[in-house]
Design a protein around this motif. Structure first.
Motif, PDB file in Angstrom:
ATOM      1  N   GLY A  97      11.422  15.376  30.314  1.00  0.00           N
ATOM      2  CA  GLY A  97      11.762  16.777  30.100  1.00  0.00           C
ATOM      3  C   GLY A  97      11.696  17.526  31.407  1.00  0.00           C
ATOM      4  O   GLY A  97      11.215  17.001  32.398  1.00  0.00           O
ATOM      5  N   ASP A 153      -6.939  28.236  35.699  1.00  0.00           N
ATOM      6  CA  ASP A 153      -7.397  26.856  35.473  1.00  0.00           C
ATOM      7  C   ASP A 153      -8.682  26.859  34.660  1.00  0.00           C
ATOM      8  O   ASP A 153      -9.261  27.919  34.397  1.00  0.00           O
ATOM      9  N   LEU A 154      -9.115  25.665  34.272  1.00  0.00           N
ATOM     10  CA  LEU A 154     -10.296  25.536  33.418  1.00  0.00           C
ATOM     11  C   LEU A 154     -11.550  26.104  34.073  1.00  0.00           C
ATOM     12  O   LEU A 154     -12.357  26.758  33.422  1.00  0.00           O
ATOM     13  N   PRO A 208      -7.838  25.246  24.847  1.00  0.00           N
ATOM     14  CA  PRO A 208      -6.611  25.481  25.625  1.00  0.00           C
ATOM     15  C   PRO A 208      -5.404  25.651  24.697  1.00  0.00           C
ATOM     16  O   PRO A 208      -5.310  24.949  23.690  1.00  0.00           O
ATOM     17  N   ASP A 259       3.959  16.388  25.687  1.00  0.00           N
ATOM     18  CA  ASP A 259       2.911  15.947  26.594  1.00  0.00           C
ATOM     19  C   ASP A 259       3.448  15.363  27.883  1.00  0.00           C
ATOM     20  O   ASP A 259       2.837  15.433  28.925  1.00  0.00           O
ATOM     21  N   MET A 299      -2.481  29.751  32.450  1.00  0.00           N
ATOM     22  CA  MET A 299      -2.681  29.010  31.217  1.00  0.00           C
ATOM     23  C   MET A 299      -3.580  29.812  30.288  1.00  0.00           C
ATOM     24  O   MET A 299      -4.491  30.488  30.735  1.00  0.00           O
ATOM     25  N   TYR A 354      -6.241  30.373  27.069  1.00  0.00           N
ATOM     26  CA  TYR A 354      -7.331  29.751  26.322  1.00  0.00           C
ATOM     27  C   TYR A 354      -7.769  30.689  25.211  1.00  0.00           C
ATOM     28  O   TYR A 354      -7.822  31.907  25.414  1.00  0.00           O
ATOM     29  N   ARG A 372      -4.824  17.374  32.152  1.00  0.00           N
ATOM     30  CA  ARG A 372      -3.659  18.248  31.955  1.00  0.00           C
ATOM     31  C   ARG A 372      -3.876  19.223  30.805  1.00  0.00           C
ATOM     32  O   ARG A 372      -3.630  20.422  30.926  1.00  0.00           O
ATOM     33  N   ALA A 373      -4.360  18.697  29.660  1.00  0.00           N
ATOM     34  CA  ALA A 373      -4.454  19.517  28.457  1.00  0.00           C
ATOM     35  C   ALA A 373      -5.444  20.667  28.607  1.00  0.00           C
ATOM     36  O   ALA A 373      -5.216  21.760  28.108  1.00  0.00           O
ATOM     37  N   THR A 374      -6.554  20.428  29.298  1.00  0.00           N
ATOM     38  CA  THR A 374      -7.570  21.476  29.389  1.00  0.00           C
ATOM     39  C   THR A 374      -7.394  22.339  30.625  1.00  0.00           C
ATOM     40  O   THR A 374      -8.110  23.316  30.798  1.00  0.00           O
ATOM     41  N   GLY A 375      -6.435  21.990  31.481  1.00  0.00           N
ATOM     42  CA  GLY A 375      -6.186  22.825  32.656  1.00  0.00           C
ATOM     43  C   GLY A 375      -7.193  22.626  33.772  1.00  0.00           C
ATOM     44  O   GLY A 375      -7.495  23.553  34.519  1.00  0.00           O
ATOM     45  N   ILE A 376      -7.725  21.396  33.903  1.00  0.00           N
ATOM     46  CA  ILE A 376      -8.616  21.116  35.036  1.00  0.00           C
ATOM     47  C   ILE A 376      -7.766  21.126  36.304  1.00  0.00           C
ATOM     48  O   ILE A 376      -6.801  20.374  36.411  1.00  0.00           O
ATOM     49  N   ALA A 377      -8.120  22.003  37.232  1.00  0.00           N
ATOM     50  CA  ALA A 377      -7.323  22.116  38.452  1.00  0.00           C
ATOM     51  C   ALA A 377      -7.951  21.288  39.559  1.00  0.00           C
ATOM     52  O   ALA A 377      -9.134  20.958  39.527  1.00  0.00           O
ATOM     53  N   GLY A 413      -0.290  18.554  41.828  1.00  0.00           N
ATOM     54  CA  GLY A 413      -1.152  18.675  40.661  1.00  0.00           C
ATOM     55  C   GLY A 413      -0.932  17.542  39.669  1.00  0.00           C
ATOM     56  O   GLY A 413      -1.369  17.611  38.536  1.00  0.00           O
ATOM     57  N   ASP A 414      -0.248  16.491  40.092  1.00  0.00           N
ATOM     58  CA  ASP A 414       0.139  15.415  39.185  1.00  0.00           C
ATOM     59  C   ASP A 414      -0.470  14.103  39.664  1.00  0.00           C
ATOM     60  O   ASP A 414      -0.008  13.498  40.626  1.00  0.00           O
ATOM     61  N   SER A 449       6.008  16.155  29.701  1.00  0.00           N
ATOM     62  CA  SER A 449       6.665  16.970  30.704  1.00  0.00           C
ATOM     63  C   SER A 449       5.857  18.190  31.100  1.00  0.00           C
ATOM     64  O   SER A 449       6.359  19.086  31.741  1.00  0.00           O
ATOM     65  N   GLY A 471       3.660  18.361  33.208  1.00  0.00           N
ATOM     66  CA  GLY A 471       3.609  18.382  34.676  1.00  0.00           C
ATOM     67  C   GLY A 471       2.250  18.646  35.303  1.00  0.00           C
ATOM     68  O   GLY A 471       2.040  18.335  36.452  1.00  0.00           O
ATOM     69  N   GLY A 472       1.312  19.188  34.568  1.00  0.00           N
ATOM     70  CA  GLY A 472      -0.022  19.372  35.109  1.00  0.00           C
ATOM     71  C   GLY A 472      -0.235  20.688  35.833  1.00  0.00           C
ATOM     72  O   GLY A 472      -1.332  21.039  36.186  1.00  0.00           O
ATOM     73  N   ARG A 473       0.825  21.440  36.020  1.00  0.00           N
ATOM     74  CA  ARG A 473       0.658  22.731  36.695  1.00  0.00           C
ATOM     75  C   ARG A 473       0.516  23.841  35.673  1.00  0.00           C
ATOM     76  O   ARG A 473       1.281  23.906  34.722  1.00  0.00           O
TER      77      ARG A 473
END
Lengths: 124, 441
Positions: free
Chosen positions: B96, A86-87, A109, A117, A1, A3, B180-185, B27-28, A119, A121-123
């Motif tokens: 999506g 990751d963050l 980010p 938003d 990702m 930044y 999700r937006a900031t990439g917190i893992a 991760g969800d 889709s 998925g968080g990965r």
């Protein structure tokens, strides 16, 4: 990702103590470490806000202003684009930048176009 | 144990771990929640018929993981369909699609054969650090921690914090979107961030505890939602126990557990049968839970033995001195004051200064106590803090200045937003002849 690291000078930060800036690591080591490894992909220093040029199109006319849009004491002095898994990794990288000690880093980010938003998925 | 009691039991003890296991591989957080719920629903249906499994946690984790895998495969098929339809010029609404490589990786991680061995403690720890990430707003951290680690529903969390369910639900949605937006893992933070991140976890638990503990000083029958709020204190103690176990090298984690145990042990004495809150000196110490105090003292000893003191350990040591005194008169105030000096050095906040003033008055006399209060009285952080004028009123009464005390009590009554304390202040005012007896409101 990805930044965007906005490198800020914050002359009016009340929490900034003289020892903080003095303890900042040199920039050369940071550049070598992160540009050398390909983690940082693009970045540079920026001319001061006084050299900023504002561009707006209003009513079909292009309006150009000299100087920045907002007169804040905080100023963007440079930027780096980094690629981090990751963050927390991005925070570590930002924390090693000398201006995190002498000013502040704002991590923004990336929000790639074409991924909504729902889709993402968080990965990373 | 009946099967449904077994499910309830497992819900309390295993929810976080089941959720954490699915988050680890997907991760969800939303998918993990849905899958964990599905696993517990399946348990309710089948444990009665098939018997309670030998290892309920592992059973639930496997069931949740398989559900997540099903959902992901179904989504993929639907995404393929809508893509094909799109190629034909039709429009089909559906989720999506993520890149295939991501799907492959996630699905492999969820598959029975590739599934890494259960790591419940690791999953819980990662979940906790994620929910308490300082990049999230504090209210989001608190809410997310409750929802994810205890399995409380959004409606239950909303009731406990006295906010509408829609508000609470928004808070959760925002916090998850920000993850999700900031990439917190979903991970344990790197070593350089570990101390700050641990503080954030402990702070969230303390906020949670205080929210519940304050309700123990309220008249339960007359304050809406009081029982739900009180239960938060117990939840916080359970979570602090978990964190102390998961972070054995952090004496502050044990310090927090000791502090919560020692305070929570006094909960039953915090209001009288009249619904009036009771100060430490007025509490019926026979109602303190001796067993919990014993545990708290031993946890504190273990923490202090590491010799890395911190604010939670010092606060716990202060609580320990109160718990050890058989009567209020036997309190070792000199030691309490010495510990407040240490605490103020570590965390120089106006609230600590105010609490220190109580000890100053006991050790050096009422006038010295008043001076200590006056030193922080103008701090804007205490501008509407009713305990400031309440303490001044107490000291002024003891100094033989009832007229001044009445002024302070009236000020405290203007600021107070807790019913138990309001009743206490009214009874003090009545005792000084400053007002009519407590009214019915």
């Amino acid at each position: 990702m990805r930044y965007l690291m906005l490198v800020l000078s914050t002359p009016e930060d009340p929490e900034l103590r003289p020892g903080d800036a003095a303890g900042a690591p040199p920039i050369e080591g940071w550049v070598e470490k992160y540009y050398g490894s390909g983690t940082a992909v693009l970045g540079d220093r920026l001319r001061p806000p006084a050299d900023a040029v504002g561009v707006r199109v209003r009513g079909g006319r292009t309006l150009v202003t000299d100087g920045p849009f907002s007169e804040t004491k905080e100023a963007v002095g440079g930027f780096d684009v980094i690629d981090a898994p990751d963050l927390d990794t991005a925070i570590t990288i930002a924390g090693e930048h000398p201006m995190a000690h002498a000013g502040a880093i704002e991590l923004r980010p990336f929000w790639p176009l074409g991924l909504d938003d729902a889709s993402d998925g968080g990965r990373a | 144990m009946t099967p449904s009691a077994a499910v309830e039991d497992a819900f309390r003890s295993e929810w976080g771990r089941v959720l954490g296991a699915v988050v680890r591989s997907t991760g969800d957080l939303d998918l993990a929640e849905e899958s964990a719920q599905e696993a517990f629903a399946t348990a309710l249906r089948t444990w009665g018929r098939d018997g309670v499994p030998e290892r309920p946690g592992a059973w639930l984790t496997t069931t949740a993981r398989r559900h997540a895998l099903d959902v992901l495969r179904r989504r993929r098929v639907e995404a393929d369909k809508s893509e094909a339809a799109a190629r034909r010029g039709e429009r089909v609404d559906g989720p999506g699609r993520a890149p295939d490589a991501v799907h492959d990786e996630v699905e492999r991680g969820l598959d029975d054969e590739a599934w890494t061995p259960d790591d419940p403690d690791g999953d819980l720890l990662r979940l906790l650090f994620t929910c308490c990430h300082p990049a999230l707003p504090l209210d989001g951290r608190v809410t997310l921690t409750l929802r994810s680690l205890t399995g409380m529903t959004t409606a239950q969390v909303a009731r406990a914090f006295l906010v509408p369910e829609a508000t609470m639900s928004q808070r959760l949605v925002r916090a998850k979107r920000r993850i999700r937006a900031t990439g917190i893992a979903f991970r344990v933070p790197p070593p350089a961030q570990r101390p700050e991140r641990t503080s954030s976890v402990l702070a969230v638990l303390y906020v949670l505890f205080t929210e519940g503990y304050d309700a123990w000083a309220e008249p339960a029958d007359d304050v809406e939602g009081c029982a739900e709020r009180r239960a938060l204190a117990g939840d916080a103690v359970r979570l602090a126990r978990l964190v102390a176990r998961l972070l054995p090298d952090e004496p502050e984690a044990r310090g927090l557990l000791a502090l919560l145990l020692l305070q929570h042990a006094r909960r039953g004495a915090r209001t009288g049968s009249d619904g009036v809150s009771r100060t430490l000196a007025e509490q019926d110490r026979a109602r303190w839970r001796r067993d919990e105090i014993t545990e708290g003292l031993s946890v504190l000893d273990g923490a202090l033995a590491v010799r890395r003191p911190g604010p939670y350990q010092v606060q716990a040591a202060i609580a320990a001195l109160h718990c050890r005194a058989a009567t209020a008169g036997e309190t070792d105030w000199a030691e309490v004051l010495a510990l407040y000096d240490v605490l103020f050095e570590m965390t120089p906040t106006p609230v600590v200064a105010l609490n220190r003033a109580v000890a100053v008055a006991e050790v050096h006399g009422v006038e010295a106590g008043l001076s200590a209060v006056d030193a922080v009285a103008r701090d804007p952080a205490l501008a509407s803090y009713h305990l400031l004028p309440a303490l001044r009123a107490d000291l002024l009464t003891r100094a033989g200045r009832p007229a001044d005390a009445v002024v302070e009590l009236r000020r405290a009554l203007d600021q107070v937003d807790r019913e138990g304390d309001r009743r206490l202040l009214r009874s003090r005012l009545a005792a000084l002849g400053g007002a009519s007896a407590p009214d019915a409101g």
